[in-house]
Design a protein around this motif. Structure first.
Motif, PDB file in Angstrom:
ATOM      1  N   ARG A  23     -10.355 -13.457  -1.427  1.00 39.78           N
ATOM      2  CA  ARG A  23     -10.574 -12.173  -2.104  1.00 39.78           C
ATOM      3  C   ARG A  23     -10.073 -11.008  -1.255  1.00 39.78           C
ATOM      4  NH1 ARG A  23     -16.674 -13.676  -4.103  1.00 39.78           N
ATOM      5  NH2 ARG A  23     -16.030 -14.999  -5.862  1.00 39.78           N
ATOM      6  N   VAL A  24     -10.342 -11.068   0.040  1.00 40.14           N
ATOM      7  CA  VAL A  24      -9.856 -10.015   0.937  1.00 40.14           C
ATOM      8  C   VAL A  24      -8.328 -10.009   0.950  1.00 40.14           C
ATOM      9  CG1 VAL A  24      -9.695  -9.296   3.359  1.00 40.14           C
ATOM     10  CG2 VAL A  24     -11.896  -9.951   2.403  1.00 40.14           C
ATOM     11  N   GLY A  25      -7.729 -11.176   1.070  1.00 36.94           N
ATOM     12  CA  GLY A  25      -6.271 -11.279   1.107  1.00 36.94           C
ATOM     13  C   GLY A  25      -5.621 -10.754  -0.159  1.00 36.94           C
ATOM     14  N   VAL A  26      -6.146 -11.135  -1.312  1.00 41.72           N
ATOM     15  CA  VAL A  26      -5.586 -10.665  -2.583  1.00 41.72           C
ATOM     16  C   VAL A  26      -5.786  -9.163  -2.730  1.00 41.72           C
ATOM     17  CG1 VAL A  26      -5.818 -10.805  -5.099  1.00 41.72           C
ATOM     18  CG2 VAL A  26      -5.809 -12.888  -3.742  1.00 41.72           C
ATOM     19  N   GLY A  27      -6.940  -8.668  -2.307  1.00 40.62           N
ATOM     20  CA  GLY A  27      -7.210  -7.237  -2.403  1.00 40.62           C
ATOM     21  C   GLY A  27      -6.293  -6.382  -1.544  1.00 40.62           C
ATOM     22  N   MET A  28      -5.705  -6.977  -0.522  1.00 39.04           N
ATOM     23  CA  MET A  28      -4.822  -6.231   0.370  1.00 39.04           C
ATOM     24  C   MET A  28      -3.367  -6.200  -0.098  1.00 39.04           C
ATOM     25  SD  MET A  28      -6.629  -4.888   2.683  1.00 39.04           S
ATOM     26  CE  MET A  28      -5.402  -4.391   3.855  1.00 39.04           C
ATOM     27  N   ILE A  29      -3.036  -6.912  -1.155  1.00 40.18           N
ATOM     28  CA  ILE A  29      -1.638  -6.999  -1.603  1.00 40.18           C
ATOM     29  C   ILE A  29      -1.000  -5.628  -1.842  1.00 40.18           C
ATOM     30  CG2 ILE A  29      -0.124  -7.757  -3.487  1.00 40.18           C
ATOM     31  CD1 ILE A  29      -1.850 -10.271  -3.714  1.00 40.18           C
ATOM     32  N   PRO A  30      -1.618  -4.726  -2.596  1.00 38.04           N
ATOM     33  CA  PRO A  30      -0.900  -3.486  -2.916  1.00 38.04           C
ATOM     34  C   PRO A  30      -0.957  -2.405  -1.840  1.00 38.04           C
ATOM     35  CG  PRO A  30      -2.989  -3.450  -4.017  1.00 38.04           C
ATOM     36  CD  PRO A  30      -2.877  -4.793  -3.318  1.00 38.04           C
ATOM     37  N   ARG A  31      -1.518  -2.686  -0.687  1.00 39.07           N
ATOM     38  CA  ARG A  31      -1.647  -1.671   0.360  1.00 39.07           C
ATOM     39  C   ARG A  31      -0.333  -1.546   1.115  1.00 39.07           C
ATOM     40  NH1 ARG A  31      -5.458  -2.011  -2.645  1.00 39.07           N
ATOM     41  NH2 ARG A  31      -7.629  -1.999  -2.050  1.00 39.07           N
ATOM     42  N   MET A  32       0.559  -0.687   0.653  1.00 43.01           N
ATOM     43  CA  MET A  32       1.896  -0.618   1.242  1.00 43.01           C
ATOM     44  C   MET A  32       2.240   0.765   1.767  1.00 43.01           C
ATOM     45  SD  MET A  32       4.252  -3.103  -0.928  1.00 43.01           S
ATOM     46  CE  MET A  32       4.006  -4.840  -0.810  1.00 43.01           C
ATOM     47  N   GLY A  33       1.251   1.484   2.227  1.00 45.85           N
ATOM     48  CA  GLY A  33       1.509   2.814   2.768  1.00 45.85           C
ATOM     49  C   GLY A  33       2.419   2.792   3.978  1.00 45.85           C
ATOM     50  N   VAL A  34       2.212   1.819   4.849  1.00 41.56           N
ATOM     51  CA  VAL A  34       3.044   1.703   6.054  1.00 41.56           C
ATOM     52  C   VAL A  34       4.489   1.413   5.670  1.00 41.56           C
ATOM     53  CG1 VAL A  34       3.415   0.351   8.144  1.00 41.56           C
ATOM     54  CG2 VAL A  34       1.107   0.978   7.481  1.00 41.56           C
ATOM     55  N   GLU A  35       4.656   0.538   4.689  1.00 36.85           N
ATOM     56  CA  GLU A  35       6.015   0.202   4.262  1.00 36.85           C
ATOM     57  C   GLU A  35       6.738   1.412   3.690  1.00 36.85           C
ATOM     58  OE1 GLU A  35       3.324  -1.560   3.702  1.00 36.85           O
ATOM     59  OE2 GLU A  35       3.724  -3.656   4.176  1.00 36.85           O
ATOM     60  N   LEU A  36       6.032   2.234   2.933  1.00 37.72           N
ATOM     61  CA  LEU A  36       6.650   3.445   2.387  1.00 37.72           C
ATOM     62  C   LEU A  36       7.030   4.424   3.486  1.00 37.72           C
ATOM     63  CD1 LEU A  36       4.567   4.133  -0.833  1.00 37.72           C
ATOM     64  CD2 LEU A  36       6.987   3.593  -0.688  1.00 37.72           C
ATOM     65  N   MET A  38       7.767   3.632   6.621  1.00 36.21           N
ATOM     66  CA  MET A  38       8.921   3.060   7.316  1.00 36.21           C
ATOM     67  C   MET A  38      10.192   3.229   6.490  1.00 36.21           C
ATOM     68  SD  MET A  38       7.117  -0.349   8.952  1.00 36.21           S
ATOM     69  CE  MET A  38       8.554  -1.302   8.701  1.00 36.21           C
ATOM     70  N   LEU A  39      10.073   3.095   5.190  1.00 34.39           N
ATOM     71  CA  LEU A  39      11.214   3.272   4.301  1.00 34.39           C
ATOM     72  C   LEU A  39      11.739   4.705   4.367  1.00 34.39           C
ATOM     73  CD1 LEU A  39      13.086   2.189   2.090  1.00 34.39           C
ATOM     74  CD2 LEU A  39      11.310   2.763   0.428  1.00 34.39           C
ATOM     75  N   ALA A  40      10.836   5.661   4.387  1.00 37.60           N
ATOM     76  CA  ALA A  40      11.258   7.059   4.472  1.00 37.60           C
ATOM     77  C   ALA A  40      11.991   7.329   5.788  1.00 37.60           C
ATOM     78  CB  ALA A  40      10.047   7.973   4.338  1.00 37.60           C
ATOM     79  N   ILE A  41      11.485   6.791   6.878  1.00 38.74           N
ATOM     80  CA  ILE A  41      12.126   6.969   8.182  1.00 38.74           C
ATOM     81  C   ILE A  41      13.500   6.304   8.195  1.00 38.74           C
ATOM     82  CG2 ILE A  41      11.979   6.335  10.629  1.00 38.74           C
ATOM     83  CD1 ILE A  41       8.894   6.670  10.308  1.00 38.74           C
ATOM     84  N   ALA A  42      13.588   5.085   7.646  1.00 39.70           N
ATOM     85  CA  ALA A  42      14.865   4.370   7.611  1.00 39.70           C
ATOM     86  C   ALA A  42      15.887   5.088   6.745  1.00 39.70           C
ATOM     87  CB  ALA A  42      14.642   2.943   7.102  1.00 39.70           C
ATOM     88  N   MET A  43      15.440   5.689   5.661  1.00 37.50           N
ATOM     89  CA  MET A  43      16.375   6.426   4.801  1.00 37.50           C
ATOM     90  C   MET A  43      16.902   7.665   5.517  1.00 37.50           C
ATOM     91  SD  MET A  43      15.186   6.081   0.876  1.00 37.50           S
ATOM     92  CE  MET A  43      16.674   6.928   0.383  1.00 37.50           C
ATOM     93  N   LYS A  44      16.015   8.381   6.227  1.00 38.04           N
ATOM     94  CA  LYS A  44      16.457   9.569   6.967  1.00 38.04           C
ATOM     95  C   LYS A  44      17.447   9.207   8.061  1.00 38.04           C
ATOM     96  CE  LYS A  44      12.681  12.778   6.270  1.00 38.04           C
ATOM     97  NZ  LYS A  44      11.655  13.612   6.895  1.00 38.04           N
ATOM     98  N   ALA A  45      17.255   8.025   8.655  1.00 38.20           N
ATOM     99  CA  ALA A  45      18.149   7.581   9.725  1.00 38.20           C
ATOM    100  C   ALA A  45      19.439   6.976   9.183  1.00 38.20           C
ATOM    101  CB  ALA A  45      17.426   6.563  10.609  1.00 38.20           C
ATOM    102  N   GLY A  46      19.521   6.796   7.878  1.00 36.20           N
ATOM    103  CA  GLY A  46      20.717   6.228   7.277  1.00 36.20           C
ATOM    104  C   GLY A  46      20.798   4.713   7.356  1.00 36.20           C
TER     105      GLY A  46
END
Length: 77
Positions: A23-36, A38-46
């Motif tokens: 239940r804990v593992g499934v509940g954590m699936i949509p927690r992607m704040g860190v990924e977003l 990192m994506l913003a930083i990677a986009m700024k860096a090209g």
């Protein structure tokens, strides 16, 4: 899958039983704040282009949609 396994193992180590850990593992699936962030930083860096951005945002959206039905299954007795 990695969130279910990683968070589930952490819950098991923390003393939860297998069902609670799932239940804990499934509940954590949509927690992607860190990924977003990192994506913003990677986009700024090209490093990441708009094609990859679209795919990643789509994955975040889909994982957010699939989590409630999976949680319903995980909490079914």
């Amino acid at each position: 899958v990695s969130k279910v396994i990683g968070c589930g193992l952490g819950a098991l180590i923390g003393g939860m039983n297998a069902r609670e850990a799932l239940r804990v593992g499934v509940g954590m699936i949509p927690r992607m704040g860190v990924e977003l962030a990192m994506l913003a930083i990677a986009m700024k860096a090209g490093i990441v282009g708009s094609d990859a951005y679209l795919v990643i945002v789509l994955m975040i959206f889909l994982s957010t949609l699939v989590t409630p039905p999976l949680l319903k299954l995980a909490f079914r007795d």
